[in-house]
Design a protein around this motif. Structure first.
Motif, PDB file in Angstrom:
ATOM      1  N   TYR A 151       0.831  -1.209   0.000  1.00 31.25           N
ATOM      2  CA  TYR A 151       0.000   0.000   0.000  1.00 31.25           C
ATOM      3  C   TYR A 151       0.866   1.260   0.000  1.00 31.25           C
ATOM      4  O   TYR A 151       0.616   2.202  -0.755  1.00 31.25           O
ATOM      5  CB  TYR A 151      -0.919  -0.008   1.217  1.00 31.25           C
ATOM      6  N   ARG A 152       1.887   1.275   0.852  1.00 31.33           N
ATOM      7  CA  ARG A 152       2.729   2.473   0.967  1.00 31.33           C
ATOM      8  C   ARG A 152       3.551   2.685  -0.297  1.00 31.33           C
ATOM      9  O   ARG A 152       3.827   3.826  -0.682  1.00 31.33           O
ATOM     10  CB  ARG A 152       3.636   2.348   2.190  1.00 31.33           C
ATOM     11  N   GLN A 153       3.921   1.608  -0.976  1.00 36.35           N
ATOM     12  CA  GLN A 153       4.681   1.756  -2.213  1.00 36.35           C
ATOM     13  C   GLN A 153       3.818   2.283  -3.354  1.00 36.35           C
ATOM     14  O   GLN A 153       4.330   2.903  -4.289  1.00 36.35           O
ATOM     15  CB  GLN A 153       5.289   0.407  -2.620  1.00 36.35           C
ATOM     16  N   HIS A 154       2.515   2.032  -3.283  1.00 38.24           N
ATOM     17  CA  HIS A 154       1.609   2.467  -4.350  1.00 38.24           C
ATOM     18  C   HIS A 154       0.640   3.534  -3.845  1.00 38.24           C
ATOM     19  O   HIS A 154      -0.462   3.683  -4.373  1.00 38.24           O
ATOM     20  CB  HIS A 154       0.814   1.280  -4.899  1.00 38.24           C
ATOM     21  N   ALA A 155       1.044   4.264  -2.842  1.00 39.92           N
ATOM     22  CA  ALA A 155       0.134   5.233  -2.217  1.00 39.92           C
ATOM     23  C   ALA A 155      -0.265   6.348  -3.173  1.00 39.92           C
ATOM     24  O   ALA A 155      -1.351   6.910  -3.055  1.00 39.92           O
ATOM     25  CB  ALA A 155       0.784   5.823  -0.965  1.00 39.92           C
ATOM     26  N   GLN A 156       0.584   6.682  -4.122  1.00 41.77           N
ATOM     27  CA  GLN A 156       0.287   7.784  -5.049  1.00 41.77           C
ATOM     28  C   GLN A 156      -0.379   7.305  -6.330  1.00 41.77           C
ATOM     29  O   GLN A 156      -0.620   8.094  -7.228  1.00 41.77           O
ATOM     30  CB  GLN A 156       1.595   8.521  -5.393  1.00 41.77           C
TER      31      GLN A 156
ATOM     32  N   SER B 133      -3.431   4.701  -8.334  1.00 43.17           N
ATOM     33  CA  SER B 133      -4.877   4.494  -8.209  1.00 43.17           C
ATOM     34  C   SER B 133      -5.221   3.506  -7.100  1.00 43.17           C
ATOM     35  O   SER B 133      -6.250   3.650  -6.442  1.00 43.17           O
ATOM     36  CB  SER B 133      -5.453   3.988  -9.539  1.00 43.17           C
ATOM     37  N   LEU B 134      -4.388   2.503  -6.891  1.00 40.40           N
ATOM     38  CA  LEU B 134      -4.675   1.532  -5.841  1.00 40.40           C
ATOM     39  C   LEU B 134      -4.649   2.195  -4.474  1.00 40.40           C
ATOM     40  O   LEU B 134      -5.506   1.945  -3.631  1.00 40.40           O
ATOM     41  CB  LEU B 134      -3.645   0.388  -5.881  1.00 40.40           C
ATOM     42  N   GLY B 135      -3.678   3.045  -4.237  1.00 36.71           N
ATOM     43  CA  GLY B 135      -3.590   3.718  -2.961  1.00 36.71           C
ATOM     44  C   GLY B 135      -4.709   4.730  -2.762  1.00 36.71           C
ATOM     45  O   GLY B 135      -5.127   4.990  -1.640  1.00 36.71           O
ATOM     46  N   GLN B 136      -5.178   5.333  -3.846  1.00 33.38           N
ATOM     47  CA  GLN B 136      -6.239   6.319  -3.727  1.00 33.38           C
ATOM     48  C   GLN B 136      -7.618   5.678  -3.637  1.00 33.38           C
ATOM     49  O   GLN B 136      -8.594   6.352  -3.313  1.00 33.38           O
ATOM     50  CB  GLN B 136      -6.191   7.265  -4.937  1.00 33.38           C
ATOM     51  N   ALA B 137      -7.726   4.395  -3.939  1.00 35.41           N
ATOM     52  CA  ALA B 137      -9.034   3.736  -3.978  1.00 35.41           C
ATOM     53  C   ALA B 137      -9.591   3.509  -2.585  1.00 35.41           C
ATOM     54  O   ALA B 137     -10.795   3.496  -2.394  1.00 35.41           O
ATOM     55  CB  ALA B 137      -8.928   2.407  -4.722  1.00 35.41           C
ATOM     56  N   CYS B 138      -8.743   3.275  -1.602  1.00 31.58           N
ATOM     57  CA  CYS B 138      -9.209   3.011  -0.244  1.00 31.58           C
ATOM     58  C   CYS B 138      -8.114   3.404   0.744  1.00 31.58           C
ATOM     59  O   CYS B 138      -6.974   3.632   0.366  1.00 31.58           O
ATOM     60  CB  CYS B 138      -9.572   1.535  -0.066  1.00 31.58           C
ATOM     61  N   ALA B 139      -8.492   3.431   2.006  1.00 34.54           N
ATOM     62  CA  ALA B 139      -7.533   3.767   3.055  1.00 34.54           C
ATOM     63  C   ALA B 139      -6.704   2.546   3.418  1.00 34.54           C
ATOM     64  O   ALA B 139      -7.057   1.403   3.093  1.00 34.54           O
ATOM     65  CB  ALA B 139      -8.279   4.294   4.281  1.00 34.54           C
ATOM     66  N   LEU B 140      -5.596   2.781   4.121  1.00 35.02           N
ATOM     67  CA  LEU B 140      -4.740   1.684   4.551  1.00 35.02           C
ATOM     68  C   LEU B 140      -5.504   0.708   5.447  1.00 35.02           C
ATOM     69  O   LEU B 140      -5.327  -0.509   5.352  1.00 35.02           O
ATOM     70  CB  LEU B 140      -3.520   2.244   5.293  1.00 35.02           C
TER      71      LEU B 140
ATOM     72  N   GLU C 234      -8.655  -0.168   5.373  1.00 29.45           N
ATOM     73  CA  GLU C 234      -9.496  -1.062   4.577  1.00 29.45           C
ATOM     74  C   GLU C 234      -8.658  -2.044   3.764  1.00 29.45           C
ATOM     75  O   GLU C 234      -9.004  -3.226   3.641  1.00 29.45           O
ATOM     76  CB  GLU C 234     -10.386  -0.239   3.645  1.00 29.45           C
ATOM     77  N   PHE C 235      -7.549  -1.567   3.203  1.00 28.02           N
ATOM     78  CA  PHE C 235      -6.688  -2.420   2.390  1.00 28.02           C
ATOM     79  C   PHE C 235      -6.092  -3.546   3.236  1.00 28.02           C
ATOM     80  O   PHE C 235      -6.068  -4.706   2.823  1.00 28.02           O
ATOM     81  CB  PHE C 235      -5.572  -1.580   1.762  1.00 28.02           C
TER      82      PHE C 235
ATOM     83  N   LEU D  13      -1.205  -0.928  11.814  1.00 33.71           N
ATOM     84  CA  LEU D  13      -1.650   0.442  11.551  1.00 33.71           C
ATOM     85  C   LEU D  13      -0.880   1.438  12.396  1.00 33.71           C
ATOM     86  O   LEU D  13      -0.537   2.537  11.939  1.00 33.71           O
ATOM     87  CB  LEU D  13      -3.153   0.573  11.833  1.00 33.71           C
ATOM     88  N   THR D  14      -0.562   1.054  13.628  1.00 31.61           N
ATOM     89  CA  THR D  14       0.167   1.949  14.528  1.00 31.61           C
ATOM     90  C   THR D  14       1.618   2.114  14.099  1.00 31.61           C
ATOM     91  O   THR D  14       2.181   3.217  14.183  1.00 31.61           O
ATOM     92  CB  THR D  14       0.118   1.404  15.962  1.00 31.61           C
TER      93      THR D  14
END
Length: 227
Positions: free
Chosen positions: A87-92, A94-101, A103-104, A215-216
């Motif tokens: 998620y963090r590698q693709h945060a910028q 479409s996958l990262g913008q589709a949902c929050a960490l 939910e992913f 998450l923390t």
């Protein structure tokens, strides 16, 4: 009655019934042994993996401690870390913008939980099928034996012991064989279902704690290589 006499004196239908019940019994006891060993190994591996994760100083050490583990909890931990890193590698993108960490990560853990639950359920359908069908197969053999007894009575014109003893004995043995195959399968099904439910609850609790911890500490996972 000697079971071999059934094969020697019984017809093709009764022999087939007994062969089916014997095959069911062999499969049941084989599966019981394999499942018992598998559940014992899984429970022990889960304890080791859980201790390895929560006793580690950081996530890098945690992943090293469970690198060779095939425990369901180890798979959960690795998939959780990989999901956060992905998620963090693709945060910028479409996958990262589709949902929050949140939910992913939840979706990744739920997928792994479903896979591990499916593995725990392997063989349970066979036990349930044997437990439910074996008594009826034995009952069919019983009815067939009684039918032959009635045929013998009609042929000889009298209900003597010599006429009905053989077919009735075969019928009773068929009933006993059906119960002998069904009862262990039913008891094993109930026992393994209970053990499986306990392990599923353990995985759910671990996944919940893992979700909160990842998450923390999501920022601490950058640069950590999953093994």
């Amino acid at each position: 009655m000697n079971l071999m006499l059934v094969f020697q004196q019984g017809d093709a239908v009764l022999t087939t019934v007994f062969l089916c019940l014997i095959a069911m019994s062999v499969l049941t006891w084989t599966l019981i042994g394999l499942r018992a060993i598998q559940l014992w190994r899984t429970r022990r591996a889960n304890r080791e993996a859980e201790a390895g994760v929560w006793n580690a100083a950081d996530w890098s050490a945690a992943l090293v401690s469970i690198a060779d583990s095939q425990a369901p909890l180890a798979h959960l931990a690795r998939d959780g870390v990989e999901a956060v890193q992905h998620y963090r590698q693709h945060a910028q993108r479409s996958l990262g913008q589709a949902c929050a960490l949140d939910e992913f990560l939840t979706r990744a853990l739920r997928k792994r939980l479903a896979l591990e639950a499916g593995r725990l359920e392997s063989g349970m359908t066979l036990l349930a099928s044997v437990a439910s069908s074996a008594p009826f197969i034995g009952l069919f053999g019983t009815v067939w034996g009684i039918y032959h007894a009635l045929i013998g009575i009609g042929t000889n014109g009298q209900a003597s012991i010599g006429v009905v003893a053989g077919p009735i004995g075969e019928a009773l043995v068929a009933t006993a064989a059906g119960l002998a195959a069904a009862i262990p399968a039913l008891l094993a099904y109930n026992t393994f279902t209970r053990m499986q439910r306990v392990q599923t609850q353990q995985m759910d609790h671990f996944a919940h704690d893992l979700h909160a911890q990842l998450l923390t500490q999501a920022g601490e996972l950058d640069g950590i290589r999953t093994v």
